[in-house]
Design an enzyme around this catalytic site. Structure first.
Site, PDB file in Angstrom:
ATOM      1  N   CYS A  76      -2.869  -0.871  -6.052  1.00  7.43           N
ATOM      2  CA  CYS A  76      -3.389  -0.599  -4.699  1.00  7.43           C
ATOM      3  C   CYS A  76      -4.320   0.599  -4.661  1.00  7.43           C
ATOM      4  O   CYS A  76      -4.595   1.148  -3.590  1.00  7.43           O
ATOM      5  CB  CYS A  76      -2.219  -0.377  -3.749  1.00  7.43           C
ATOM      6  SG  CYS A  76      -1.123  -1.794  -3.646  1.00  7.43           S
ATOM      7  N   CYS A  80       6.270  -4.218   1.048  1.00  7.08           N
ATOM      8  CA  CYS A  80       6.375  -3.622  -0.287  1.00  7.08           C
ATOM      9  C   CYS A  80       6.445  -2.107  -0.178  1.00  7.08           C
ATOM     10  O   CYS A  80       7.301  -1.464  -0.807  1.00  7.08           O
ATOM     11  CB  CYS A  80       5.166  -4.067  -1.128  1.00  7.08           C
ATOM     12  SG  CYS A  80       5.245  -3.527  -2.843  1.00  7.08           S
ATOM     13  N   CYS A  81       5.555  -1.512   0.651  1.00  3.48           N
ATOM     14  CA  CYS A  81       5.565  -0.048   0.840  1.00  3.48           C
ATOM     15  C   CYS A  81       6.893   0.406   1.436  1.00  3.48           C
ATOM     16  O   CYS A  81       7.399   1.478   1.096  1.00  3.48           O
ATOM     17  CB  CYS A  81       4.424   0.402   1.749  1.00  3.48           C
ATOM     18  SG  CYS A  81       2.813   0.485   0.950  1.00  3.48           S
ATOM     19  N   CYS A 107      -0.085   3.684  -5.992  1.00  3.74           N
ATOM     20  CA  CYS A 107       0.306   2.683  -6.983  1.00  3.74           C
ATOM     21  C   CYS A 107      -0.926   2.076  -7.649  1.00  3.74           C
ATOM     22  O   CYS A 107      -1.971   1.912  -7.008  1.00  3.74           O
ATOM     23  CB  CYS A 107       1.101   1.578  -6.307  1.00  3.74           C
ATOM     24  SG  CYS A 107       2.670   2.129  -5.633  1.00  3.74           S
ATOM     25  N   CYS A 111       0.848   3.999   4.716  1.00  5.93           N
ATOM     26  CA  CYS A 111       1.940   3.246   4.098  1.00  5.93           C
ATOM     27  C   CYS A 111       3.252   3.429   4.837  1.00  5.93           C
ATOM     28  O   CYS A 111       4.264   2.876   4.435  1.00  5.93           O
ATOM     29  CB  CYS A 111       2.100   3.654   2.645  1.00  5.93           C
ATOM     30  SG  CYS A 111       2.384   5.411   2.462  1.00  5.93           S
TER      31      CYS A 111
END
Ligand code: SF4
Length: 238
Positions: free
Chosen positions: A207, A121-122, A204, A232
Protein backbone atom coordinates in the site's frame (compact mmCIF):
# COMPACT_ATOMS: atom_id res chain seq x y z
CA UNK A 1 -16.05 14.62 31.62
CA UNK A 2 -15.30 16.47 28.36
CA UNK A 3 -14.70 19.73 30.26
CA UNK A 4 -12.25 17.91 32.60
CA UNK A 5 -10.19 16.71 29.63
CA UNK A 6 -10.31 20.17 28.08
CA UNK A 7 -9.06 21.76 31.31
CA UNK A 8 -6.19 19.25 31.65
CA UNK A 9 -5.18 19.75 28.03
CA UNK A 10 -5.35 23.55 28.27
CA UNK A 11 -3.13 23.50 31.35
CA UNK A 12 -0.64 21.12 29.72
CA UNK A 13 -0.54 23.24 26.56
CA UNK A 14 0.41 26.25 28.69
CA UNK A 15 3.14 24.26 30.43
CA UNK A 16 4.74 22.96 27.22
CA UNK A 17 4.49 26.28 25.40
CA UNK A 18 7.96 27.25 24.17
CA UNK A 19 9.81 24.32 25.76
CA UNK A 20 12.00 21.90 23.80
CA UNK A 21 10.66 18.60 22.47
CA UNK A 22 12.73 16.72 25.04
CA UNK A 23 11.46 18.86 27.92
CA UNK A 24 7.84 18.57 26.76
CA UNK A 25 8.15 14.77 26.61
CA UNK A 26 9.81 14.77 30.04
CA UNK A 27 7.06 16.95 31.48
CA UNK A 28 4.35 14.59 30.25
CA UNK A 29 6.24 11.53 31.48
CA UNK A 30 6.49 13.17 34.90
CA UNK A 31 2.83 14.19 34.93
CA UNK A 32 1.58 10.70 33.97
CA UNK A 33 4.18 8.28 35.40
CA UNK A 34 4.26 4.95 33.57
CA UNK A 35 1.27 5.97 31.44
CA UNK A 36 2.91 7.64 28.43
CA UNK A 37 3.50 5.55 25.33
CA UNK A 38 4.83 6.28 21.85
CA UNK A 39 3.74 4.50 18.65
CA UNK A 40 6.58 4.31 16.15
CA UNK A 41 6.34 3.33 12.50
CA UNK A 42 10.09 4.10 12.13
CA UNK A 43 9.33 7.12 9.93
CA UNK A 44 11.71 10.10 9.95
CA UNK A 45 9.51 11.83 12.52
CA UNK A 46 9.17 8.75 14.69
CA UNK A 47 12.90 8.12 14.64
CA UNK A 48 13.52 11.64 15.91
CA UNK A 49 11.02 11.15 18.74
CA UNK A 50 12.52 7.74 19.61
CA UNK A 51 15.92 9.44 19.73
CA UNK A 52 14.64 12.08 22.17
CA UNK A 53 13.10 9.39 24.39
CA UNK A 54 15.93 6.85 24.30
CA UNK A 55 18.93 9.20 24.21
CA UNK A 56 17.54 11.04 27.24
CA UNK A 57 16.32 7.91 29.05
CA UNK A 58 12.79 9.27 29.34
CA UNK A 59 10.33 6.84 30.99
CA UNK A 60 8.10 6.52 27.91
CA UNK A 61 7.38 3.10 26.38
CA UNK A 62 7.79 2.65 22.63
CA UNK A 63 5.76 0.21 20.56
CA UNK A 64 5.21 -0.51 16.88
CA UNK A 65 2.34 -2.11 14.97
CA UNK A 66 3.79 -5.01 13.02
CA UNK A 67 1.11 -5.60 10.40
CA UNK A 68 2.99 -8.51 8.84
CA UNK A 69 3.11 -6.61 5.53
CA UNK A 70 5.95 -4.16 6.27
CA UNK A 71 8.99 -3.53 4.04
CA UNK A 72 12.21 -5.38 4.85
CA UNK A 73 13.83 -1.92 5.10
CA UNK A 74 11.44 -1.10 7.95
CA UNK A 75 12.50 -4.22 9.86
CA UNK A 76 16.13 -3.19 9.25
CA UNK A 77 15.69 0.23 10.84
CA UNK A 78 13.83 -1.43 13.74
CA UNK A 79 16.93 -3.62 14.33
CA UNK A 80 19.30 -0.63 13.97
CA UNK A 81 17.25 1.35 16.48
CA UNK A 82 17.25 -1.47 19.03
CA UNK A 83 21.02 -1.80 18.62
CA UNK A 84 21.87 1.90 18.63
CA UNK A 85 19.92 2.62 21.82
CA UNK A 86 20.24 -0.80 23.45
CA UNK A 87 16.47 -1.09 23.64
CA UNK A 88 13.62 -3.44 22.70
CA UNK A 89 10.79 -1.72 20.85
CA UNK A 90 7.61 -3.64 21.61
CA UNK A 91 5.66 -5.14 18.67
CA UNK A 92 1.89 -5.51 18.60
CA UNK A 93 0.46 -8.02 16.12
CA UNK A 94 -2.97 -8.57 14.59
CA UNK A 95 -5.12 -11.19 16.29
CA UNK A 96 -4.40 -14.41 14.40
CA UNK A 97 -7.98 -15.67 14.31
CA UNK A 98 -9.52 -12.44 12.97
CA UNK A 99 -6.75 -12.05 10.40
CA UNK A 100 -6.98 -15.67 9.29
CA UNK A 101 -10.75 -15.38 8.78
CA UNK A 102 -10.42 -12.11 6.85
CA UNK A 103 -7.69 -13.38 4.53
CA UNK A 104 -9.46 -16.72 3.99
CA UNK A 105 -12.67 -14.97 2.97
CA UNK A 106 -11.26 -12.03 1.03
CA UNK A 107 -7.83 -13.16 -0.15
CA UNK A 108 -4.40 -11.75 0.76
CA UNK A 109 -4.58 -8.58 -1.37
CA UNK A 110 -8.27 -7.63 -1.11
CA UNK A 111 -7.37 -4.03 -0.20
CA UNK A 112 -6.95 -3.25 -3.90
CA UNK A 113 -10.57 -4.25 -4.60
CA UNK A 114 -12.52 -1.82 -2.41
CA UNK A 115 -12.17 0.86 0.26
CA UNK A 116 -14.25 -1.37 2.52
CA UNK A 117 -11.75 -4.23 2.19
CA UNK A 118 -8.83 -1.86 2.67
CA UNK A 119 -10.34 -0.41 5.84
CA UNK A 120 -11.13 -3.94 7.04
CA UNK A 121 -7.50 -4.94 6.58
CA UNK A 122 -6.26 -1.74 8.30
CA UNK A 123 -8.66 -2.37 11.18
CA UNK A 124 -7.43 -5.91 11.82
CA UNK A 125 -3.74 -5.21 11.22
CA UNK A 126 -3.48 -1.74 12.80
CA UNK A 127 -6.50 -0.25 14.57
CA UNK A 128 -7.36 -3.18 16.85
CA UNK A 129 -3.70 -3.82 17.84
CA UNK A 130 -3.35 -0.09 18.49
CA UNK A 131 -6.26 -0.20 20.93
CA UNK A 132 -4.53 -3.02 22.82
CA UNK A 133 -1.23 -1.11 22.82
CA UNK A 134 -2.83 2.08 24.17
CA UNK A 135 -4.91 0.33 26.79
CA UNK A 136 -3.97 1.42 30.32
CA UNK A 137 -2.04 4.48 29.12
CA UNK A 138 -3.03 8.13 29.54
CA UNK A 139 -0.91 9.81 26.87
CA UNK A 140 -0.22 8.63 23.33
CA UNK A 141 2.76 10.32 21.66
CA UNK A 142 2.61 10.47 17.85
CA UNK A 143 4.81 11.74 15.01
CA UNK A 144 2.05 13.67 13.22
CA UNK A 145 3.06 16.91 11.53
CA UNK A 146 0.77 19.65 10.22
CA UNK A 147 2.44 19.44 6.80
CA UNK A 148 1.28 15.83 6.38
CA UNK A 149 -2.30 16.57 5.31
CA UNK A 150 -4.85 19.41 5.27
CA UNK A 151 -6.90 17.95 8.13
CA UNK A 152 -3.83 18.04 10.37
CA UNK A 153 -3.29 21.81 9.85
CA UNK A 154 -5.70 22.87 12.60
CA UNK A 155 -4.49 20.39 15.22
CA UNK A 156 -3.16 21.42 18.62
CA UNK A 157 -0.04 19.72 20.00
CA UNK A 158 -2.28 18.08 22.59
CA UNK A 159 -5.78 16.78 21.89
CA UNK A 160 -8.32 14.45 23.42
CA UNK A 161 -8.86 11.23 21.44
CA UNK A 162 -12.42 10.18 22.16
CA UNK A 163 -12.21 6.87 20.30
CA UNK A 164 -9.20 5.67 22.31
CA UNK A 165 -10.00 7.57 25.50
CA UNK A 166 -6.52 9.07 25.70
CA UNK A 167 -4.62 12.36 25.40
CA UNK A 168 -2.62 12.57 22.17
CA UNK A 169 0.61 14.52 22.04
CA UNK A 170 2.17 15.54 18.71
CA UNK A 171 5.57 16.99 19.67
CA UNK A 172 6.70 17.57 16.06
CA UNK A 173 3.41 19.07 14.86
CA UNK A 174 4.99 22.34 13.75
CA UNK A 175 8.30 20.96 12.49
CA UNK A 176 9.03 21.27 8.78
CA UNK A 177 10.38 18.35 6.73
CA UNK A 178 13.74 20.15 6.53
CA UNK A 179 13.93 20.54 10.32
CA UNK A 180 13.24 16.84 10.84
CA UNK A 181 15.85 15.84 8.24
CA UNK A 182 18.42 18.20 9.79
CA UNK A 183 17.90 16.71 13.25
CA UNK A 184 18.17 13.16 11.88
CA UNK A 185 21.46 14.02 10.12
CA UNK A 186 22.89 16.07 13.00
CA UNK A 187 22.34 13.27 15.52
CA UNK A 188 23.19 10.44 13.12
CA UNK A 189 19.85 8.78 13.88
CA UNK A 190 19.11 5.50 12.01
CA UNK A 191 16.39 5.97 9.39
CA UNK A 192 14.47 3.93 6.83
CA UNK A 193 16.61 3.71 3.65
CA UNK A 194 13.41 3.93 1.56
CA UNK A 195 13.42 7.65 2.37
CA UNK A 196 16.47 7.93 0.08
CA UNK A 197 14.40 6.44 -2.78
CA UNK A 198 11.53 8.99 -2.77
CA UNK A 199 9.35 7.12 -0.31
CA UNK A 200 7.94 9.74 2.05
CA UNK A 201 5.08 8.30 4.12
CA UNK A 202 5.94 4.62 4.62
CA UNK A 203 3.41 2.01 5.70
CA UNK A 204 2.76 -1.52 4.44
CA UNK A 205 4.61 -2.68 1.31
CA UNK A 206 1.56 -3.38 -0.89
CA UNK A 207 0.00 0.00 0.00
CA UNK A 208 3.02 2.31 -0.29
CA UNK A 209 4.88 3.66 -3.32
CA UNK A 210 7.51 6.33 -3.91
CA UNK A 211 6.19 9.77 -4.84
CA UNK A 212 7.08 11.88 -7.87
CA UNK A 213 8.34 15.50 -7.68
CA UNK A 214 5.47 17.83 -6.78
CA UNK A 215 3.18 15.07 -5.48
CA UNK A 216 1.46 15.41 -2.12
CA UNK A 217 3.01 13.86 1.01
CA UNK A 218 0.29 11.18 1.18
CA UNK A 219 0.24 10.47 -2.59
CA UNK A 220 2.27 7.30 -2.09
CA UNK A 221 -0.29 5.71 0.26
CA UNK A 222 -3.35 3.85 -1.14
CA UNK A 223 -2.79 5.72 -4.42
CA UNK A 224 -5.68 3.88 -6.10
CA UNK A 225 -8.23 5.53 -3.74
CA UNK A 226 -9.74 9.04 -3.60
CA UNK A 227 -7.54 11.42 -1.62
CA UNK A 228 -10.27 12.11 0.98
CA UNK A 229 -10.37 8.45 2.05
CA UNK A 230 -6.66 8.11 2.77
CA UNK A 231 -6.60 7.57 6.52
CA UNK A 232 -6.24 4.14 8.03
CA UNK A 233 -8.27 4.83 11.16
CA UNK A 234 -5.31 5.29 13.50
CA UNK A 235 -5.77 9.04 13.70
CA UNK A 236 -9.35 10.28 13.76
CA UNK A 237 -9.79 14.06 13.83
CA UNK A 238 -13.02 15.94 14.32
FE1 SF4 B 1 -3.64 -3.84 5.04
FE2 SF4 B 1 -2.60 -2.06 3.33
FE3 SF4 B 1 -3.80 -1.27 5.62
FE4 SF4 B 1 -1.42 -2.51 5.66
S1 SF4 B 1 -1.90 -0.46 4.79
S2 SF4 B 1 -3.10 -2.88 7.01
S3 SF4 B 1 -1.68 -4.04 3.98
S4 SF4 B 1 -4.75 -2.29 3.83
Amino acid sequence: MASTHKKIITELLERIDGVSTKDALALLAESFPGKVTFSSSFSFEDQLISHEILHNNLPISIFTLDTGRLFSETYSVWVSTNERYNTHIIPYYPQAEALGKFVTEKGPNSFYESVENRKGCCYIRKVEPLKRALSGNQVWVTGLRAEHSPDRQGLEMLEWDESNNIIKFHPLLHYTTEQVREEIAKNNIPYNSLHDRDFVSIGCLPCTRAIRPGEDFRAGRWWWEDADKKECGLHVHK
